[in-house]
Design a protein around this motif. Structure first.
Motif, mmCIF file in Angstrom:
data_model
loop_
_atom_site.group_PDB
_atom_site.id
_atom_site.type_symbol
_atom_site.label_atom_id
_atom_site.label_comp_id
_atom_site.label_asym_id
_atom_site.label_seq_id
_atom_site.Cartn_x
_atom_site.Cartn_y
_atom_site.Cartn_z
ATOM 1 N N ASP A 55 -144.656 -106.475 22.476
ATOM 2 C CA ASP A 55 -144.406 -106.673 23.759
ATOM 3 C C ASP A 55 -144.778 -107.944 24.290
ATOM 4 O O ASP A 55 -144.351 -108.572 25.275
ATOM 5 C CB ASP A 55 -144.888 -105.251 24.481
ATOM 6 C CG ASP A 55 -144.204 -103.982 23.939
ATOM 7 O OD1 ASP A 55 -143.033 -104.245 23.623
ATOM 8 O OD2 ASP A 55 -144.765 -103.037 24.205
ATOM 9 N N ALA A 59 -143.057 -110.899 26.298
ATOM 10 C CA ALA A 59 -143.578 -111.449 27.810
ATOM 11 C C ALA A 59 -143.773 -112.633 27.903
ATOM 12 O O ALA A 59 -143.462 -113.544 28.906
ATOM 13 C CB ALA A 59 -144.724 -110.373 28.293
ATOM 14 N N THR A 116 -134.262 -113.247 24.789
ATOM 15 C CA THR A 116 -135.350 -113.003 25.433
ATOM 16 C C THR A 116 -135.796 -114.330 26.101
ATOM 17 O O THR A 116 -136.228 -114.337 27.304
ATOM 18 C CB THR A 116 -136.602 -112.680 24.322
ATOM 19 O OG1 THR A 116 -136.280 -111.673 23.627
ATOM 20 C CG2 THR A 116 -137.866 -112.138 25.064
ATOM 21 N N THR A 372 -136.419 -105.240 17.465
ATOM 22 C CA THR A 372 -137.450 -105.859 18.141
ATOM 23 C C THR A 372 -137.958 -107.169 17.556
ATOM 24 O O THR A 372 -137.767 -107.244 16.472
ATOM 25 C CB THR A 372 -138.741 -104.663 18.467
ATOM 26 O OG1 THR A 372 -139.201 -104.834 16.950
ATOM 27 C CG2 THR A 372 -138.373 -103.538 18.915
#
Ligand code: SAM
Ligand code: SF4
Length: 468
Positions: A55, A59, A116, A372
């Motif tokens: 995570d 970010a 991403t 992921t």
């Protein structure tokens, strides 16, 4: 401006009246006993935790500024041979099947990265390490390099470096790498002495190494690094002198001279190396000095704690301009503030902190298959970490603390007691200067030990390598 740092007068304690020799003094200060990080990052990877993972990684990637190029590291954790001395994360294979499977997963990871990454981010540098990236045949080399470039297009001054095993490369692979933009190559040598090679499970002739160097130069590679290791089993000054003569004949632009890290509890293969064959502490220290003198005597400049560069090499120029930095590949002239690590165990470095991908190849594959990013453990930096990281980087790269530069951190004064303690403890080897403090030439072997004084995590029990 002259910065005043309180300092006890030299000559306190053991070192009275010059009775103690330089070596005994270094011993007293921990050179042979201390186990310290190599500070390729701060905090060291031993401080990473599983609370900071995918995570945080996502970010940090989303927050990247497209105007600033990033560096990319691709880890290829495969080798045809498994050298006994090697502490790198890699696995042996005699077929390309696991390599091919792995590259499919790397492409999936790149697809996750593409989803991403803000649009417009460019790649300033790419580095392939391992393991042995040259285990890839030419078609896989082209496909992997293109896959990365498709996700992060190269910036105008793009550079591309590759770690090369001279016994596992040929003209076709070198041509494929050059075609994909390779600008720098790093070849593993370690030592040319036959009995040393036998004891570390790594046979490599001078002739094969020379052929590789000639092919790289013919392909237009103008920056060539050679890795050497001191402290290996059965190494002696005479054998090392012969190895150094051969290395000089190859005329590399840079040399990395690593101290052999013997950590058999971490790297099981090293159990095949008998402790009795390893040089003693003082012999090991003498081998390091011998090699350093030989390289400096033949025109190389000492860079940081373990590198040597020709005057025109970009690493030497970065050191002289005060731009040298330390990252997971060791010393670098890379100015990109972000390093994106791809592949099993790769570490990404962001302004906000670090994230390491799952280390075991199977665990890495599992995470990517789950859709992921592969970040598994990491560390989010706070203001205190940033200050300490800068102080450690200054010492590791420039051997000095520049207090004016540290003052860019609002909490700079919190390190004042550490500066003072260093000047007191290492009084024979660290001097106060107009800028702050400087490790003298004689004190340079203690650099990692001195840097550890700024390390807020130094209490963590860890398997670090010896300081000498
Ligand atoms: C990924 S490896 C080298 C690339 C290539 N696979 C080869 O063997 O030529 C990177 C370098 O790490 C260094 N290295 C590996 N294990 C080491 C250890 N235990 N102590 C010190 N240096 C080590 C060696 O100098 C090696 O060349
Ligand atoms: S030194 Fe190179 S070839 Fe040998 S095991 Fe390590 S990574 Fe593989």
């Amino acid at each position: 401006m002259r910065h005043l740092i309180w300092r006890k007068k030299p000559g306190d304690g053991f070192c009275q009246n010059g009775r103690m020799t330089h070596l005994a003094n270094l011993r007293r200060l921990g050179l042979f006993d201390a186990r310290v990080p190599r500070y390729t990052s701060y905090p060291p990877a031993t401080a990473f935790t599983v609370q900071t993972g995918a995570d945080f990684q996502a970010a940090c990637i989303k927050a990247l500024d497209p105007a600033t190029p990033v560096s990319v590291y691709i880890h290829i954790p495969f080798c045809e041979r498994l050298c006994w001395f090697c502490a790198c994360r890699t696995q042996g294979t005699t077929t390309l099947k696991p390599v091919d499977n792995y590259l499919r997963v790397v492409k999936d990871e790149l697809a996750l990265l593409r989803a991403t990454l803000p649009s417009g981010v460019r790649m300033g540098q790419m580095h392939w390490g391992g393991g042995t990236p040259t285990i890839l045949p030419p078609d896989m080399i082209r496909a992997l390099a293109q896959a990365v470039k498709d996700v992060i297009p190269p910036a105008d001054d793009f550079s591309f470096s590759v770690e090369i095993d001279p016994t596992l490369v040929d003209d076709a692979k070198i041509a494929a790498l050059a075609e994909m933009g390779m600008t720098r190559a790093s070849i593993g040598i370690q030592d040319f002495a036959t009995d040393v090679q036998k004891a570390i499970g790594r046979a490599q002739s001078f002739a094969a190494t020379k052929t590789c160097v000639d092919s790289l130069r013919a392909a237009g590679i103008t920056s060539l690094n050679a890795d050497l290791v001191y402290g290996l089993p059965f190494q002696t000054p005479e054998k090392l002198a012969r190895t150094i003569a051969k290395v000089r004949a190859l005329d590399p632009d840079r040399i990395a001279l690593f101290g052999y890290a013997h950590v058999p509890t971490f790297s099981k293969r090293q159990k095949l190396i008998p402790d009795a064959a390893l040089p003693g502490e003082e012999e090991r220290y003498a081998l390091a000095r011998q090699a350093a003198h030989a390289f400096v005597g033949s025109g190389y400049q000492a860079i940081g704690i373990d590198h040597f560069g020709k005057p025109g090499d970009s690493l030497t120029q970065a050191a002289n301009a005060g731009h040298l930095r330390r990252n997971f590949q060791g010393y670098t002239d890379d100015t990109c503030p972000t390093l994106i690590g791809i592949g099993a165990s790769s570490i990404s470095q962001f302004a906000q902190g670090y994230v390491q991908n799952a280390s075991a190849t199977a665990a890495y594959i599992e995470r990517i298959a789950a859709g992921t990013l592969a970040g598994h453990r990491g560390y989010e930096m706070n203001a205190d970490d940033r200050l300490r990281a800068e102080a450690i980087n200054m010492l590791m790269c420039d051997f000095e603390i520049d207090l004016d530069k540290l003052r860019n951190h609002p909490n700079a004064d919190s390190l004042a007691p550490v500066h003072a303690e260093i000047l007191e403890t290492f009084a024979d080897y660290v001097v106060p200067t107009d800028k702050g403090l400087l490790i003298t030439d004689a004190g340079r072997p203690l650099t990692r030990i001195i840097a550890q004084r700024y390390d807020g995590f130094s209490g963590i029990a860890a398997q670090y390598s010896q300081a000498s």
